[in-house]
Design a protein around this motif. Structure first.
Motif, mmCIF file in Angstrom:
data_model
loop_
_atom_site.group_PDB
_atom_site.id
_atom_site.type_symbol
_atom_site.label_atom_id
_atom_site.label_comp_id
_atom_site.label_asym_id
_atom_site.label_seq_id
_atom_site.Cartn_x
_atom_site.Cartn_y
_atom_site.Cartn_z
ATOM 1 N N MET A 125 12.934 -1.784 5.444
ATOM 2 C CA MET A 125 11.714 -1.765 4.640
ATOM 3 C C MET A 125 11.359 -0.296 4.437
ATOM 4 O O MET A 125 10.677 0.314 5.252
ATOM 5 C CB MET A 125 10.588 -2.498 5.354
ATOM 6 C CG MET A 125 9.271 -2.540 4.605
ATOM 7 S SD MET A 125 8.031 -3.439 5.572
ATOM 8 C CE MET A 125 6.602 -3.274 4.507
ATOM 9 N N LEU A 126 11.888 0.290 3.356
ATOM 10 C CA LEU A 126 11.763 1.727 3.146
ATOM 11 C C LEU A 126 11.099 2.045 1.815
ATOM 12 O O LEU A 126 11.179 1.261 0.863
ATOM 13 C CB LEU A 126 13.136 2.394 3.191
ATOM 14 C CG LEU A 126 13.891 2.308 4.525
ATOM 15 C CD1 LEU A 126 15.237 2.994 4.413
ATOM 16 C CD2 LEU A 126 13.078 2.925 5.665
ATOM 17 N N GLY A 127 10.458 3.204 1.768
ATOM 18 C CA GLY A 127 9.827 3.677 0.544
ATOM 19 C C GLY A 127 10.245 5.097 0.240
ATOM 20 O O GLY A 127 10.375 5.920 1.146
ATOM 21 N N ASN B 244 20.390 -0.063 -14.964
ATOM 22 C CA ASN B 244 21.637 0.458 -14.396
ATOM 23 C C ASN B 244 22.239 -0.454 -13.328
ATOM 24 O O ASN B 244 23.293 -0.151 -12.772
ATOM 25 C CB ASN B 244 21.408 1.853 -13.816
ATOM 26 C CG ASN B 244 21.133 2.886 -14.885
ATOM 27 O OD1 ASN B 244 21.551 2.730 -16.034
ATOM 28 N ND2 ASN B 244 20.421 3.944 -14.526
ATOM 29 N N GLY B 245 21.527 -1.540 -13.020
ATOM 30 C CA GLY B 245 22.095 -2.533 -12.120
ATOM 31 C C GLY B 245 21.571 -2.532 -10.699
ATOM 32 O O GLY B 245 22.141 -3.192 -9.828
ATOM 33 N N LEU B 246 20.461 -1.813 -10.435
ATOM 34 C CA LEU B 246 19.855 -1.819 -9.102
ATOM 35 C C LEU B 246 18.426 -2.324 -9.202
ATOM 36 O O LEU B 246 17.608 -1.777 -9.940
ATOM 37 C CB LEU B 246 19.862 -0.415 -8.496
ATOM 38 C CG LEU B 246 19.190 -0.287 -7.117
ATOM 39 C CD1 LEU B 246 19.944 -1.100 -6.061
ATOM 40 C CD2 LEU B 246 19.108 1.188 -6.690
ATOM 41 N N LEU B 247 18.109 -3.356 -8.440
ATOM 42 C CA LEU B 247 16.779 -3.948 -8.446
ATOM 43 C C LEU B 247 15.973 -3.410 -7.258
ATOM 44 O O LEU B 247 16.368 -3.584 -6.100
ATOM 45 C CB LEU B 247 16.867 -5.470 -8.360
ATOM 46 C CG LEU B 247 17.713 -6.154 -9.437
ATOM 47 C CD1 LEU B 247 17.730 -7.668 -9.219
ATOM 48 C CD2 LEU B 247 17.205 -5.824 -10.830
ATOM 49 N N VAL B 248 14.867 -2.742 -7.563
ATOM 50 C CA VAL B 248 13.956 -2.223 -6.547
ATOM 51 C C VAL B 248 12.532 -2.518 -6.993
ATOM 52 O O VAL B 248 12.297 -2.983 -8.110
ATOM 53 C CB VAL B 248 14.151 -0.706 -6.322
ATOM 54 C CG1 VAL B 248 15.535 -0.412 -5.758
ATOM 55 C CG2 VAL B 248 13.918 0.079 -7.614
ATOM 56 N N LEU B 249 11.568 -2.219 -6.123
ATOM 57 C CA LEU B 249 10.159 -2.504 -6.402
ATOM 58 C C LEU B 249 9.328 -1.236 -6.379
ATOM 59 O O LEU B 249 9.756 -0.206 -5.862
ATOM 60 C CB LEU B 249 9.598 -3.451 -5.336
ATOM 61 C CG LEU B 249 10.102 -4.884 -5.309
ATOM 62 C CD1 LEU B 249 9.688 -5.530 -3.997
ATOM 63 C CD2 LEU B 249 9.545 -5.670 -6.490
ATOM 64 N N GLN B 250 8.113 -1.342 -6.897
ATOM 65 C CA GLN B 250 7.099 -0.322 -6.691
ATOM 66 C C GLN B 250 6.219 -0.706 -5.503
ATOM 67 O O GLN B 250 6.069 -1.891 -5.183
ATOM 68 C CB GLN B 250 6.196 -0.187 -7.920
ATOM 69 C CG GLN B 250 6.793 0.614 -9.051
ATOM 70 C CD GLN B 250 5.795 0.830 -10.171
ATOM 71 O OE1 GLN B 250 5.933 0.237 -11.227
ATOM 72 N NE2 GLN B 250 4.809 1.679 -9.948
ATOM 73 N N ALA B 251 5.643 0.291 -4.864
ATOM 74 C CA ALA B 251 4.594 0.071 -3.871
ATOM 75 C C ALA B 251 3.509 1.087 -4.194
ATOM 76 O O ALA B 251 3.533 2.213 -3.715
ATOM 77 C CB ALA B 251 5.127 0.261 -2.460
ATOM 78 N N ILE C 20 8.894 4.090 -4.617
ATOM 79 C CA ILE C 20 9.979 3.138 -4.833
ATOM 80 C C ILE C 20 10.195 2.389 -3.522
ATOM 81 O O ILE C 20 10.440 3.005 -2.480
ATOM 82 C CB ILE C 20 11.280 3.853 -5.247
ATOM 83 C CG1 ILE C 20 11.077 4.634 -6.548
ATOM 84 C CG2 ILE C 20 12.418 2.846 -5.404
ATOM 85 C CD1 ILE C 20 12.234 5.553 -6.903
ATOM 86 N N ARG C 21 10.086 1.071 -3.569
ATOM 87 C CA ARG C 21 10.195 0.265 -2.350
ATOM 88 C C ARG C 21 11.550 -0.435 -2.302
ATOM 89 O O ARG C 21 11.968 -1.078 -3.265
ATOM 90 C CB ARG C 21 9.060 -0.766 -2.306
ATOM 91 C CG ARG C 21 9.069 -1.628 -1.073
ATOM 92 C CD ARG C 21 7.807 -2.471 -0.895
ATOM 93 N NE ARG C 21 7.169 -2.882 -2.117
ATOM 94 C CZ ARG C 21 6.377 -3.960 -2.231
ATOM 95 N NH1 ARG C 21 6.163 -4.731 -1.180
ATOM 96 N NH2 ARG C 21 5.806 -4.254 -3.375
ATOM 97 N N GLY D 14 0.785 -1.228 0.000
ATOM 98 C CA GLY D 14 0.000 0.000 0.000
ATOM 99 C C GLY D 14 0.817 1.277 0.000
ATOM 100 O O GLY D 14 0.256 2.362 0.153
ATOM 101 N N GLY D 15 2.148 1.177 -0.142
ATOM 102 C CA GLY D 15 2.964 2.379 -0.258
ATOM 103 C C GLY D 15 4.035 2.546 0.798
ATOM 104 O O GLY D 15 4.588 3.633 0.949
ATOM 105 N N VAL D 16 4.352 1.485 1.538
ATOM 106 C CA VAL D 16 5.331 1.538 2.635
ATOM 107 C C VAL D 16 4.929 2.649 3.615
ATOM 108 O O VAL D 16 5.669 3.604 3.858
ATOM 109 C CB VAL D 16 6.788 1.726 2.124
ATOM 110 C CG1 VAL D 16 7.781 1.409 3.253
ATOM 111 C CG2 VAL D 16 7.083 0.835 0.923
ATOM 112 N N VAL D 17 3.737 2.511 4.152
ATOM 113 C CA VAL D 17 3.179 3.512 5.065
ATOM 114 C C VAL D 17 3.184 2.939 6.487
ATOM 115 O O VAL D 17 2.488 1.963 6.762
ATOM 116 C CB VAL D 17 1.742 3.895 4.667
ATOM 117 C CG1 VAL D 17 1.188 4.946 5.618
ATOM 118 C CG2 VAL D 17 1.688 4.371 3.222
ATOM 119 N N PRO D 18 3.954 3.531 7.398
ATOM 120 C CA PRO D 18 3.994 3.021 8.777
ATOM 121 C C PRO D 18 2.742 3.405 9.560
ATOM 122 O O PRO D 18 2.208 4.508 9.403
ATOM 123 C CB PRO D 18 5.225 3.709 9.383
ATOM 124 C CG PRO D 18 5.973 4.310 8.236
ATOM 125 C CD PRO D 18 4.942 4.598 7.184
#
Length: 383
Positions: free
Chosen positions: A322-324, A341-348, A353-354, A180-184
Motif C-alpha cells: 500500500m504505497l503512495g 500505457n497499460g498500468l492501472l493506478v489510483l489517486q489519493a 499516485i496510489r 487521505g494520501g497514503v500517509v502512515p
C-alpha cells in the motif's frame, strides 16, 4: 441513455476478463492492475481457491438469513479472531457498514457520544461514517451531519492531548490514511491514542478496511506497532471481490450488542464468507505475509531508486503493498496516461499516485510497473 446515477467518474475502460494481476478490456488490450479493485482482490483476480470455495457453497445454499446458525460464520470469525487480540465478530457487507457498527457499539457501550477522528481520514459514506470522515468534500451538500465528531490533525500528539478527556466515547483512526494520501501513522502517535483511550475510558477503534487482510505484510496493520485496539473494522480484501465486511471487538463489548441491537440482512452471507474463508486460509499463513512484506520493501526501494532524480516526486511512502508516490503537482492526467500505457493506478488526493497491487503480484510485474512509472514521470517532467 445511461441508466445509472453518475456517482462515479468512470474510466474509459470496460473490463472483459481478469486473472491474477492482469485485466483485459473489451478490445483485447491488457493492463497491469495495481488497483486490485481498490485493495479488494488481495489474491488477484479469479484466484482458483476462491472460485472453488464459492462454487462449492453455491451448490449448498445461498441465503437463509441470520435467524439460522451457520457453521461458515463461526469458521471465518474463528480465523479472524485467531489472528488478533479480539474476541467477537459482527458480519456486514462493506467497510462503511463495519465502521457504522463500530460507532454504534462505542456509543452504546460507553454511553457517551463524542468521537475523535482525524483530518483527511476516510471512513465511509453513510451518514454516520460520512460524519466520521475528516474531509469537507465528503460532507458537502448533505446538510447537518451527525453531531459530536471532532477532527484533529493526523500524527499530532499535542492536539490529541488537548482534545482527549473522559467525555470521549472513542477515537477512530487509520494506521495508514488511504484516501487521505497514503500517509502512515507514527508509532508515537498511535501509541498515544491507545494510552489516552485507556486513561479516559474511551474505546480505541482502528479502521483496517483498506490496511487489513495482509495488505501491509501483517494480518492487520496495527500489529506492526503491537497495538491492542478495542475494535477493528474490515472489508475490502476480506472477500477477495465478494461483498463482505466485519467488525471485531473485545470480549467486554459482546453483551452491548445483544439480540435486536444491530443487524444486517445479508451480513455473513455464506457465499461471501466462502470466499473469505478461502482468502484467509492463504493470506494469514506466516510465510505468505512475510513474502508480502518482502515484496512491499522491494517495491518501495525500487520506486525510490527509480524516481530519486525526478523533480516532480517528493516522496515514496506507505506500508507493505500500500504505497503512495507524492508529487509536487496534481497527477490526474498522469493517472490517465499510465492507464493508456497499460498500468492501472489510483489517486489519493490531488497529488499522490496510489499503488495497491494484488498481494500475489510477481517481482517481474513489480519491475514492469516501476519502469512504466519511471518513464511516465520522466516524460511528464520533460513536457
Amino acid at each position: 441513455m445511461d441508466a445509472l446515477f453518475p456517482t462515479y467518474a468512470r474510466w474509459d475502460l470496460t473490463v472483459d476478463s481478469a486473472k491474477g494481476a492482469i485485466i483485459v478490456d473489451n478490445t483485447g488490450k491488457k493492463y497491469l492492475d495495481f488497483v486490485s479493485g481498490i485493495a479488494v482482490c488481495n489474491l488477484g483476480h479469479c484466484h482458483p481457491a476462491v472460485i472453488e470455495a464459492v462454487e462449492e457453497q453455491l451448490k449448498k445454499y445461498w441465503h437463509v438469513s441470520n435467524l439460522f446458525k451457520a457453521d461458515i460464520q463461526q469458521e471465518v470469525a474463528g480465523k479472524l479472531i485467531a489472528n488478533s487480540e479480539l474476541d467477537a465478530v459482527f458480519f456486514c457487507n462493506s467497510g462503511a457498514e463495519a465502521n457504522e457498527a463500530a460507532l454504534k457499539l462505542a456509543r452504546k457501550y460507553t454511553q457517551k457520544s463524542k468521537v475523535i477522528t482525524f483530518k483527511q481520514s476516510f471512513h465511509g459514506r453513510t451518514f454516520g461514517t460520512m460524519a466520521a470522515t475528516g474531509q469537507d468534500k465528503i460532507h458537502s451538500g448533505f446538510g447537518p451531519l451527525l453531531q459530536e465528531f471532532v477532527y484533529l490533525p493526523y500524527n499530532d500528539c499535542e492536539a490529541l492531548d488537548e482534545a482527549m478527556d473522559d467525555s470521549v466515547a472513542a477515537v477512530m483512526v487509520e494506521v495508514v490514511q488511504g484516501e487521505g494520501g497514503v500517509v502512515p501513522g507514527t508509532e508515537k502517535f498511535l501509541k498515544k491514542i491507545e494510552e489516552l483511550c485507556k486513561k479516559n475510558g474511551s474505546l480505541f477503534i482502528i479502521d483496517e478496511v483498506q490496511t487489513g487482510i495482509g495488505r501491509t505484510g501483517k494480518a492487520y496493520a496495527h500489529q506492526h506497532f503491537n497495538l491492542s485496539p478495542d475494535i477493528i473494522t474490515l472489508a475490502k480484501g476480506l472477500g477477495n471481490g465478494l461483498p463482505v465486511g466485519a467488525m471485531l471487538g473485545k470480549e467486554k463489548l459482546k453483551d452491548t450488542f445483544g439480540p435486536g441491537s444491530h443487524g444486517s440482512t445479508f451480513g455473513g452471507n455464506p457465499i461471501s464468507l466462502a470466499a473469505a474463508k478461502a482468502a484467509l486460509s492463504i493470506i494469514f499463513q506466516e510465510e505468505f505475509l512475510a513474502e508480502v512484506e518482502k515484496k512491499g520493501t522491494y517495491l518501495k526501494a525500487e520506486l525510490t531508486k527509480a524516481l530519486e532524480d525526478q523533480e516532480l516526486v517528493t516522496e515514496v511512502r506507505g506500508s507493505g503493498l500500500m504505497l503512495g508516490i507524492a508529487c509536487k503537482s496534481e497527477i490526474g492526467e498522469m493517472i490517465t496516461k499510465l492507464r493508456k500505457n497499460g498500468l492501472l493506478v489510483l489517486q489519493a488526493g490531488p497529488n499522490v499516485i496510489r499503488l495497491l497491487p494484488p498481494l500475489t503480484v510477481s517481482y517481474e510485474e513489480i519491475d514492469e510497473a516501476v519502469k512504466m512509472l519511471q518513464h511516465s514521470l520522466v516524460a511528464e517532467c520533460i513536457s
